[in-house]
Design a protein around this motif. Sequence first.
Motif, PDB file in Angstrom:
ATOM      1  N   ASN A  83     -11.632  -3.462   1.672  1.00 26.72           N
ATOM      2  CA  ASN A  83     -10.729  -4.049   0.685  1.00 26.72           C
ATOM      3  C   ASN A  83     -11.421  -4.892  -0.373  1.00 26.72           C
TER       4      ASN A  83
ATOM      5  N   THR B 293      -4.264  -4.827  -1.804  1.00 20.55           N
ATOM      6  CA  THR B 293      -5.633  -4.959  -1.319  1.00 20.55           C
ATOM      7  C   THR B 293      -5.948  -6.405  -0.942  1.00 20.55           C
TER       8      THR B 293
ATOM      9  N   SER C 117       0.830  -1.209   0.000  1.00 25.85           N
ATOM     10  CA  SER C 117       0.000   0.000   0.000  1.00 25.85           C
ATOM     11  C   SER C 117       0.861   1.254   0.000  1.00 25.85           C
TER      12      SER C 117
ATOM     13  N   VAL D 259     -12.380  -2.008  -2.787  1.00 26.13           N
ATOM     14  CA  VAL D 259     -11.196  -1.451  -3.461  1.00 26.13           C
ATOM     15  C   VAL D 259     -10.643  -2.458  -4.477  1.00 26.13           C
ATOM     16  N   LEU D 260     -10.651  -3.742  -4.099  1.00 24.96           N
ATOM     17  CA  LEU D 260     -10.180  -4.795  -5.008  1.00 24.96           C
ATOM     18  C   LEU D 260     -11.015  -4.811  -6.287  1.00 24.96           C
TER      19      LEU D 260
END
Lengths: 89, 89
Positions: free
Chosen positions: B65, B46, A14, B68-69
């Motif tokens: 996540n 992620t 990240s 976001v993924l």
Amino acid sequence: MNSEIIGLVAGAFSCTTFLPQVIKTWKSKSTKDVSLTMFLIATLGTTLWLIYGIMINSISIIGTNIVVLFFSLTMLYLIFRNREKKEHI
Amino acid sequence: MNSEIIGLVAGAFSCTTFLPQVIKTWKSKSTKDVSLTMFLIATLGTTLWLIYGIMINSISIIGTNIVVLFFSLTMLYLIFRNREKKEHI
């Protein structure tokens, strides 16, 4: 397996997420296709994650978000610098 | 103040970080200034955060996540689709 090891590896990824974009934009000086809103949201979100990390004492979350915040702010600087330059041409 | 509230708000921001970029790229079909490496790193990072979230039982981290993924993979699809089109011109 220690969850903090996974957290630190995840954090390392990240941390560097925005770095390739910073390098690309720094070199090309072109931000036409890059979303300003993305980096505004990233800056706000990262600040909140930092607070969350402090509250739950997660070194992974704190460390990651300090670095991501730095790159987000760098991208905001590059985008605004680029806009300003265009206005002066 | 409950840390999970801060985590959920932070998560809401992070969830939507890539969305403005997805919308911009979807409309413009131009990815010249967008870093492919950024979204490759984001996808890997992620996935690791998701594993970390499951290990420490953090709903905020898991939920964020997953979203976001999804957006990272969408951006990868858009970037590769755009490259393929260019090769066929």
